[in-house]
Scaffold this motif. Sequence first.
Motif, PDB file in Angstrom:
ATOM      1  N   VAL A  75       0.834  -1.204   0.000  1.00 41.05           N
ATOM      2  CA  VAL A  75       0.000   0.000   0.000  1.00 41.05           C
ATOM      3  C   VAL A  75       0.867   1.251   0.000  1.00 41.05           C
ATOM      4  O   VAL A  75       0.644   2.194  -0.782  1.00 41.05           O
ATOM      5  CB  VAL A  75      -0.944   0.016   1.220  1.00 41.05           C
ATOM      6  N   TYR A  76       1.872   1.277   0.854  1.00 41.54           N
ATOM      7  CA  TYR A  76       2.745   2.455   0.968  1.00 41.54           C
ATOM      8  C   TYR A  76       3.500   2.707  -0.337  1.00 41.54           C
ATOM      9  O   TYR A  76       3.545   3.843  -0.832  1.00 41.54           O
ATOM     10  CB  TYR A  76       3.718   2.257   2.124  1.00 41.54           C
ATOM     11  N   LEU A  77       4.065   1.665  -0.924  1.00 40.46           N
ATOM     12  CA  LEU A  77       4.832   1.830  -2.157  1.00 40.46           C
ATOM     13  C   LEU A  77       3.934   2.251  -3.324  1.00 40.46           C
ATOM     14  O   LEU A  77       4.358   3.024  -4.193  1.00 40.46           O
ATOM     15  CB  LEU A  77       5.568   0.535  -2.507  1.00 40.46           C
ATOM     16  N   THR A  78       2.703   1.762  -3.343  1.00 37.90           N
ATOM     17  CA  THR A  78       1.757   2.178  -4.392  1.00 37.90           C
ATOM     18  C   THR A  78       1.509   3.675  -4.325  1.00 37.90           C
ATOM     19  O   THR A  78       1.501   4.371  -5.354  1.00 37.90           O
ATOM     20  CB  THR A  78       0.426   1.412  -4.245  1.00 37.90           C
ATOM     21  N   LEU A  79       1.312   4.195  -3.128  1.00 36.85           N
ATOM     22  CA  LEU A  79       1.072   5.631  -2.971  1.00 36.85           C
ATOM     23  C   LEU A  79       2.335   6.441  -3.250  1.00 36.85           C
ATOM     24  O   LEU A  79       2.258   7.556  -3.781  1.00 36.85           O
ATOM     25  CB  LEU A  79       0.560   5.917  -1.560  1.00 36.85           C
ATOM     26  N   LYS A  80       3.479   5.902  -2.893  1.00 35.74           N
ATOM     27  CA  LYS A  80       4.743   6.622  -3.118  1.00 35.74           C
ATOM     28  C   LYS A  80       5.062   6.758  -4.599  1.00 35.74           C
ATOM     29  O   LYS A  80       5.846   7.627  -4.997  1.00 35.74           O
ATOM     30  CB  LYS A  80       5.889   5.900  -2.405  1.00 35.74           C
ATOM     31  N   GLU A  81       4.466   5.912  -5.434  1.00 36.04           N
ATOM     32  CA  GLU A  81       4.691   6.010  -6.876  1.00 36.04           C
ATOM     33  C   GLU A  81       3.992   7.229  -7.472  1.00 36.04           C
ATOM     34  O   GLU A  81       4.338   7.675  -8.565  1.00 36.04           O
ATOM     35  CB  GLU A  81       4.186   4.741  -7.577  1.00 36.04           C
ATOM     36  N   ASN A  82       2.999   7.760  -6.745  1.00 34.03           N
ATOM     37  CA  ASN A  82       2.306   8.953  -7.225  1.00 34.03           C
ATOM     38  C   ASN A  82       3.176  10.174  -6.957  1.00 34.03           C
ATOM     39  O   ASN A  82       3.566  10.423  -5.807  1.00 34.03           O
ATOM     40  CB  ASN A  82       0.959   9.091  -6.523  1.00 34.03           C
ATOM     41  N   PRO A  83       3.502  10.989  -7.968  1.00 36.19           N
ATOM     42  CA  PRO A  83       4.437  12.105  -7.779  1.00 36.19           C
ATOM     43  C   PRO A  83       3.958  13.159  -6.791  1.00 36.19           C
ATOM     44  O   PRO A  83       4.776  13.826  -6.156  1.00 36.19           O
ATOM     45  CB  PRO A  83       4.583  12.687  -9.194  1.00 36.19           C
ATOM     46  N   VAL A  84       2.640  13.317  -6.673  1.00 43.25           N
ATOM     47  CA  VAL A  84       2.114  14.318  -5.729  1.00 43.25           C
ATOM     48  C   VAL A  84       2.094  13.766  -4.311  1.00 43.25           C
ATOM     49  O   VAL A  84       2.630  14.361  -3.369  1.00 43.25           O
ATOM     50  CB  VAL A  84       0.698  14.776  -6.150  1.00 43.25           C
ATOM     51  N   LEU A  85       1.493  12.587  -4.141  1.00 41.16           N
ATOM     52  CA  LEU A  85       1.375  12.002  -2.811  1.00 41.16           C
ATOM     53  C   LEU A  85       2.719  11.611  -2.217  1.00 41.16           C
ATOM     54  O   LEU A  85       2.895  11.632  -0.994  1.00 41.16           O
ATOM     55  CB  LEU A  85       0.469  10.771  -2.858  1.00 41.16           C
ATOM     56  N   SER A  86       3.676  11.253  -3.061  1.00 45.24           N
ATOM     57  CA  SER A  86       4.966  10.778  -2.554  1.00 45.24           C
ATOM     58  C   SER A  86       5.658  11.814  -1.675  1.00 45.24           C
ATOM     59  O   SER A  86       6.426  11.463  -0.777  1.00 45.24           O
ATOM     60  CB  SER A  86       5.883  10.405  -3.728  1.00 45.24           C
ATOM     61  N   ARG A  87       5.383  13.100  -1.912  1.00 48.04           N
ATOM     62  CA  ARG A  87       6.013  14.166  -1.127  1.00 48.04           C
ATOM     63  C   ARG A  87       5.192  14.538   0.104  1.00 48.04           C
ATOM     64  O   ARG A  87       5.622  15.360   0.901  1.00 48.04           O
ATOM     65  CB  ARG A  87       6.213  15.412  -2.002  1.00 48.04           C
ATOM     66  N   GLN A  88       4.019  13.945   0.245  1.00 47.72           N
ATOM     67  CA  GLN A  88       3.096  14.393   1.291  1.00 47.72           C
ATOM     68  C   GLN A  88       2.807  13.362   2.372  1.00 47.72           C
ATOM     69  O   GLN A  88       2.256  13.712   3.411  1.00 47.72           O
ATOM     70  CB  GLN A  88       1.759  14.798   0.649  1.00 47.72           C
ATOM     71  N   ILE A  89       3.152  12.113   2.146  1.00 42.02           N
ATOM     72  CA  ILE A  89       2.678  11.074   3.064  1.00 42.02           C
ATOM     73  C   ILE A  89       3.793  10.530   3.945  1.00 42.02           C
ATOM     74  O   ILE A  89       4.975  10.560   3.591  1.00 42.02           O
ATOM     75  CB  ILE A  89       2.009   9.916   2.299  1.00 42.02           C
ATOM     76  N   GLU A  90       3.378  10.017   5.093  1.00 44.66           N
ATOM     77  CA  GLU A  90       4.298   9.370   6.026  1.00 44.66           C
ATOM     78  C   GLU A  90       3.623   8.118   6.575  1.00 44.66           C
ATOM     79  O   GLU A  90       2.405   8.094   6.801  1.00 44.66           O
ATOM     80  CB  GLU A  90       4.646  10.311   7.164  1.00 44.66           C
ATOM     81  N   LEU A  91       4.412   7.085   6.795  1.00 45.64           N
ATOM     82  CA  LEU A  91       3.920   5.817   7.314  1.00 45.64           C
ATOM     83  C   LEU A  91       4.285   5.681   8.790  1.00 45.64           C
ATOM     84  O   LEU A  91       5.424   5.953   9.186  1.00 45.64           O
ATOM     85  CB  LEU A  91       4.546   4.653   6.528  1.00 45.64           C
ATOM     86  N   TYR A  92       3.297   5.270   9.593  1.00 42.54           N
ATOM     87  CA  TYR A  92       3.518   5.022  11.017  1.00 42.54           C
ATOM     88  C   TYR A  92       3.090   3.592  11.327  1.00 42.54           C
ATOM     89  O   TYR A  92       1.910   3.248  11.212  1.00 42.54           O
ATOM     90  CB  TYR A  92       2.720   6.001  11.873  1.00 42.54           C
ATOM     91  N   ASN A  93       4.040   2.765  11.737  1.00 47.70           N
ATOM     92  CA  ASN A  93       3.752   1.401  12.144  1.00 47.70           C
ATOM     93  C   ASN A  93       3.365   1.373  13.614  1.00 47.70           C
ATOM     94  O   ASN A  93       4.051   1.975  14.456  1.00 47.70           O
ATOM     95  CB  ASN A  93       4.968   0.495  11.918  1.00 47.70           C
ATOM     96  N   MET A  94       2.276   0.691  13.930  1.00 44.80           N
ATOM     97  CA  MET A  94       1.809   0.649  15.315  1.00 44.80           C
ATOM     98  C   MET A  94       2.858   0.016  16.239  1.00 44.80           C
ATOM     99  O   MET A  94       2.990   0.416  17.398  1.00 44.80           O
ATOM    100  CB  MET A  94       0.503  -0.143  15.406  1.00 44.80           C
ATOM    101  N   SER A  95       3.616  -0.933  15.725  1.00 42.77           N
ATOM    102  CA  SER A  95       4.622  -1.613  16.541  1.00 42.77           C
ATOM    103  C   SER A  95       5.756  -0.689  16.954  1.00 42.77           C
ATOM    104  O   SER A  95       6.506  -1.000  17.884  1.00 42.77           O
ATOM    105  CB  SER A  95       5.196  -2.813  15.778  1.00 42.77           C
ATOM    106  N   SER A 133      -5.013   0.795  17.168  1.00 41.20           N
ATOM    107  CA  SER A 133      -3.983   1.047  18.165  1.00 41.20           C
ATOM    108  C   SER A 133      -3.631  -0.211  18.962  1.00 41.20           C
ATOM    109  O   SER A 133      -2.538  -0.319  19.516  1.00 41.20           O
ATOM    110  CB  SER A 133      -4.433   2.157  19.129  1.00 41.20           C
ATOM    111  N   ASN A 134      -4.548  -1.173  18.992  1.00 40.10           N
ATOM    112  CA  ASN A 134      -4.305  -2.425  19.719  1.00 40.10           C
ATOM    113  C   ASN A 134      -3.692  -3.505  18.840  1.00 40.10           C
ATOM    114  O   ASN A 134      -3.484  -4.627  19.292  1.00 40.10           O
ATOM    115  CB  ASN A 134      -5.620  -2.939  20.314  1.00 40.10           C
ATOM    116  N   SER A 135      -3.409  -3.162  17.580  1.00 40.20           N
ATOM    117  CA  SER A 135      -2.856  -4.145  16.649  1.00 40.20           C
ATOM    118  C   SER A 135      -1.380  -3.872  16.380  1.00 40.20           C
ATOM    119  O   SER A 135      -1.016  -2.788  15.924  1.00 40.20           O
ATOM    120  CB  SER A 135      -3.627  -4.105  15.321  1.00 40.20           C
ATOM    121  N   GLU A 136      -0.542  -4.845  16.665  1.00 42.98           N
ATOM    122  CA  GLU A 136       0.889  -4.709  16.374  1.00 42.98           C
ATOM    123  C   GLU A 136       1.173  -4.913  14.883  1.00 42.98           C
ATOM    124  O   GLU A 136       2.255  -4.609  14.410  1.00 42.98           O
ATOM    125  CB  GLU A 136       1.692  -5.708  17.207  1.00 42.98           C
ATOM    126  N   LYS A 137       0.192  -5.432  14.146  1.00 42.30           N
ATOM    127  CA  LYS A 137       0.372  -5.657  12.710  1.00 42.30           C
ATOM    128  C   LYS A 137      -0.115  -4.484  11.877  1.00 42.30           C
ATOM    129  O   LYS A 137      -0.006  -4.482  10.659  1.00 42.30           O
ATOM    130  CB  LYS A 137      -0.383  -6.921  12.278  1.00 42.30           C
TER     131      LYS A 137
END
Length: 350
Positions: A57-77, A98-102
């Motif tokens: 999901v993250y890599l798909t969005l990062k391929e978009n030239p506009v979204l790639s500069r705007q998004i950040e990923l936060y892993n619950m773990s 918030s209760n999911s480590e995955k």
Amino acid sequence: MGIESIMDTSRIKWINSPGPDSDIVISSRVRFARNLKNVPFPHLLSDSEAKKIVSDVYLTLKENPVLSRQIELYNMSELTPVQKTMLSEMHLISMDLSNSEKGAVIVNQDETINIMINEEDHLRIQVMLPGLQLDEALKEIDRIDDLLEEKLDFAFDEKIGYLTACPTNVGTGMRASVMMHLPALTMMDKTGQIFSTISQLGLVVRGIYGEGSQAKGNLYQISNQITLGKSEEDIIQNVVSVARQIIMSERKTRQNLSGEARLRLEDKILRSYGILTNAKLVSSQEALSYISDVRLGVDMGIIKDLSPSVLNELFIMTGPAYIQEMSKNATTPMERDLYRANFIREKMQR
């Protein structure tokens, strides 16, 4: 964009930008539930399968030239329990995530777009905008959904629509909701009758943090309950139509207050203003109640020279987890109440 950046409420568009009917409608949100084809639902995922979904999901969005500069990923773990609760207070994740480590969440810079990954469904795509803007939110989320569907194979049935973990979301997989500030209707004990009526129209009323939460600060979330057998446009139209009726009722109730009722309301508003600008200790529950009163005072012209956006920010920034994360050293309830009172006072006097 670390956790400190995401805490900067001044950049959150749905809080700080004006929107239609924003004196009553704080925000509009559209959410899509999506799952990947031939992949177990999140509660059955292995660690490797869960990580692959997050990465895809993250890599798909990062391929978009506009979204790639705007998004950040936060892993619950990788987040502390306080940080995860804080993101829930900011309406960026659910308590279930918030209760999911995955799980993980992807957030854009102005926090209008966020995508929860491996919550109840593989994806919960959300768009939030200020005021009553469900049509605009639908257009934006359709764009994100199409972008993801170009690369990801969603579970879809030609007869019933998108397949979801919970049967109540099958079909469009869409929830359309508005967060409404209804202090006058609440004060006059009119919300019960109104909410009973709209429940017969396929809508549901929840508290400030959505499903399972209680109404606080006179804030209510009103959303569709049925996703199967209705088009996205029909759902939006239904929620908007009901929201407009409630807006009219709230405004009429405010305008019709006169005599002793008006005097008592003004006294309540000004007392709350006095507490927020002078108190030494303020609990999170008290803060929401007083902020609601002052927000009503600003909207009715009783309190001058105070921006509604400041109060919108305070609705978010006075939550227990937000205060604890911001203060770092406030570890006891009294220390947090002291920090909260000082913070509110400084924020309102700027």
